[in-house]
Scaffold this motif. Structure first.
Motif, PDB file in Angstrom:
ATOM      1  N   THR A  73      16.186  13.421  -9.445  1.00 33.44           N
ATOM      2  CA  THR A  73      16.138  12.061  -8.919  1.00 33.44           C
ATOM      3  C   THR A  73      14.692  11.686  -8.647  1.00 33.44           C
ATOM      4  N   ILE A  74      14.246  10.562  -9.213  1.00 34.39           N
ATOM      5  CA  ILE A  74      12.925  10.043  -8.877  1.00 34.39           C
ATOM      6  C   ILE A  74      13.088   8.941  -7.840  1.00 34.39           C
ATOM      7  N   THR A  75      12.163   8.900  -6.899  1.00 37.86           N
ATOM      8  CA  THR A  75      12.197   7.901  -5.839  1.00 37.86           C
ATOM      9  C   THR A  75      10.827   7.251  -5.744  1.00 37.86           C
ATOM     10  N   VAL A  76      10.812   5.926  -5.724  1.00 39.87           N
ATOM     11  CA  VAL A  76       9.574   5.154  -5.587  1.00 39.87           C
ATOM     12  C   VAL A  76       9.635   4.404  -4.267  1.00 39.87           C
ATOM     13  N   SER A  77       8.566   4.458  -3.504  1.00 41.25           N
ATOM     14  CA  SER A  77       8.491   3.707  -2.259  1.00 41.25           C
ATOM     15  C   SER A  77       7.111   3.081  -2.122  1.00 41.25           C
ATOM     16  N   SER A 126      -5.813   7.392 -12.235  1.00 40.14           N
ATOM     17  CA  SER A 126      -4.684   7.790 -13.078  1.00 40.14           C
ATOM     18  C   SER A 126      -3.513   8.365 -12.294  1.00 40.14           C
ATOM     19  N   ASP A 127      -3.553   8.269 -10.975  1.00 41.77           N
ATOM     20  CA  ASP A 127      -2.455   8.737 -10.135  1.00 41.77           C
ATOM     21  C   ASP A 127      -1.853   7.534  -9.417  1.00 41.77           C
ATOM     22  N   LEU A 128      -0.568   7.310  -9.640  1.00 41.42           N
ATOM     23  CA  LEU A 128       0.110   6.166  -9.039  1.00 41.42           C
ATOM     24  C   LEU A 128       0.191   6.282  -7.521  1.00 41.42           C
ATOM     25  N   SER A 177       0.848  -1.189   0.000  1.00 36.64           N
ATOM     26  CA  SER A 177       0.000   0.000   0.000  1.00 36.64           C
ATOM     27  C   SER A 177       0.886   1.243   0.000  1.00 36.64           C
ATOM     28  N   ASP A 178       0.237   2.398  -0.088  1.00 31.65           N
ATOM     29  CA  ASP A 178       0.934   3.685  -0.023  1.00 31.65           C
ATOM     30  C   ASP A 178       2.057   3.807  -1.050  1.00 31.65           C
ATOM     31  N   VAL A 179       1.789   3.384  -2.290  1.00 25.10           N
ATOM     32  CA  VAL A 179       2.770   3.591  -3.354  1.00 25.10           C
ATOM     33  C   VAL A 179       3.002   5.093  -3.517  1.00 25.10           C
ATOM     34  N   ASN A 180       4.264   5.490  -3.641  1.00 26.28           N
ATOM     35  CA  ASN A 180       4.584   6.910  -3.748  1.00 26.28           C
ATOM     36  C   ASN A 180       5.717   7.131  -4.748  1.00 26.28           C
ATOM     37  N   LEU A 181       5.507   8.060  -5.663  1.00 27.84           N
ATOM     38  CA  LEU A 181       6.516   8.470  -6.637  1.00 27.84           C
ATOM     39  C   LEU A 181       6.799   9.946  -6.430  1.00 27.84           C
ATOM     40  N   SER A 182       8.062  10.288  -6.145  1.00 24.66           N
ATOM     41  CA  SER A 182       8.425  11.674  -5.883  1.00 24.66           C
ATOM     42  C   SER A 182       9.674  12.043  -6.677  1.00 24.66           C
ATOM     43  N   VAL A 183       9.953  13.354  -6.778  1.00 25.84           N
ATOM     44  CA  VAL A 183      11.114  13.859  -7.515  1.00 25.84           C
ATOM     45  C   VAL A 183      11.807  14.921  -6.681  1.00 25.84           C
ATOM     46  N   SER A 184      13.138  14.975  -6.819  1.00 30.96           N
ATOM     47  CA  SER A 184      13.916  15.977  -6.087  1.00 30.96           C
ATOM     48  C   SER A 184      15.126  16.376  -6.921  1.00 30.96           C
TER      49      SER A 184
END
Length: 249
Positions: A137-141, A100-102, A30-37
């Motif tokens: 940098t993209i980070t997936v958690s 449509s939002d990961l 659960s709580d899939v998250n895609l972020s960028v920095s």
């Protein structure tokens, strides 16, 4: 009344012995998250475009006999597949907070088989290209809610993979990969959160490949011979049922 209770108890013991023979594999996240920095601080993840195949899906199967079900859809959307053969099941599903939002997605893959049946389940959360700003940098958690394998031939797996790509060849480095896996009757003892990152070269905006998936599979022993504990439960149940029926006669 007491006889009815004894009969119910006997049936429960028989049922418990059968449950003890089941082989189970399950993965829930659960709580899939895609972020960028860093860098340009942006990414572009195509959704519902005519130059890409649908990027998510579920597929499940049982083998003896064969039952199959599958579904394909765009990442960030809900979908599911399931098959049933008696007491054996295989299922995969995904739910979403915002279509449509990961981010915020949850997914599950589960197989529960017995009596010689075997099966597999796969939830493809995303398999798509992503355009990342130069130097970013993209980070997936994601959160691991359950990673379970019960039975010698069972396994559960969740993974995140980020790769450089030229739309033909993907280059995936160990540093851009995270996995949780368990085999057989061993308990999962790894981290409860998976995280993987990938950094775009600083010279230009760059396409990468993003994969997130869950896999579960299990195979029960054909014509199973009960383990001592299961056999004791089974025999106790039969004795209780036999005594009840003889007293009714």
């Amino acid at each position: 009344m007491i006889k009815n209770i004894k009969f119910a108890a006997g049936m429960a013991l028989v049922a418990a012995s059968q449950l003890a023979l089941a082989d189970v594999a399950e993965v829930q996240v659960s709580d899939v998250n895609l972020s960028v920095s860093g860098g340009g601080w942006w990414y572009y993840l195509p959704v519902d475009v005519d130059w890409r195949d649908k990027s998510a899906g579920t597929s499940v199967g049982l083998n003896n006999p064969s039952f199959l079900d599958s579904a394909v859809f765009w990442h960030g959307n809900a979908g599911s597949s399931s098959v049933v053969d008696g007491a054996s099941t295989a299922m995969a599903s995904m739910t979403t907070q915002n279509p449509s939002d990961l981010n915020g997605m949850a997914a599950q893959a589960r197989v529960d088989v017995s009596g010689g049946q075997s099966g597999w389940s796969f939830a493809k959360v995303i398999d798509n290209q992503i355009l990342v700003a130069a130097g970013s940098t993209i980070t997936v958690s994601l959160k691991l809610d359950s990673v379970l394998a019960q039975g010698a031939m069972s396994q559960g797996n969740a993974y995140i993979e980020l790769c450089s790509t030229d739309f033909t060849t993907d280059t995936c480095l160990p540093a851009n990969y995270a996995e949780a896996v368990v085999f057989g009757n061993a308990a999962y003892s790894g981290p409860t959160t998976l995280t993987a990152s990938w950094t775009s070269p600083s010279t230009d905006n760059t396409w990468a490949k993003i994969h997130i998936g869950l896999t579960a599979s299990a195979e029960s022993v054909a014509a199973p011979v009960p383990e001592p504990t299961s056999l004791a439960l089974w025999m106790a149940g039969l004795v209780s049922i036999a005594l009840f029926r003889r007293r009714r006669a």
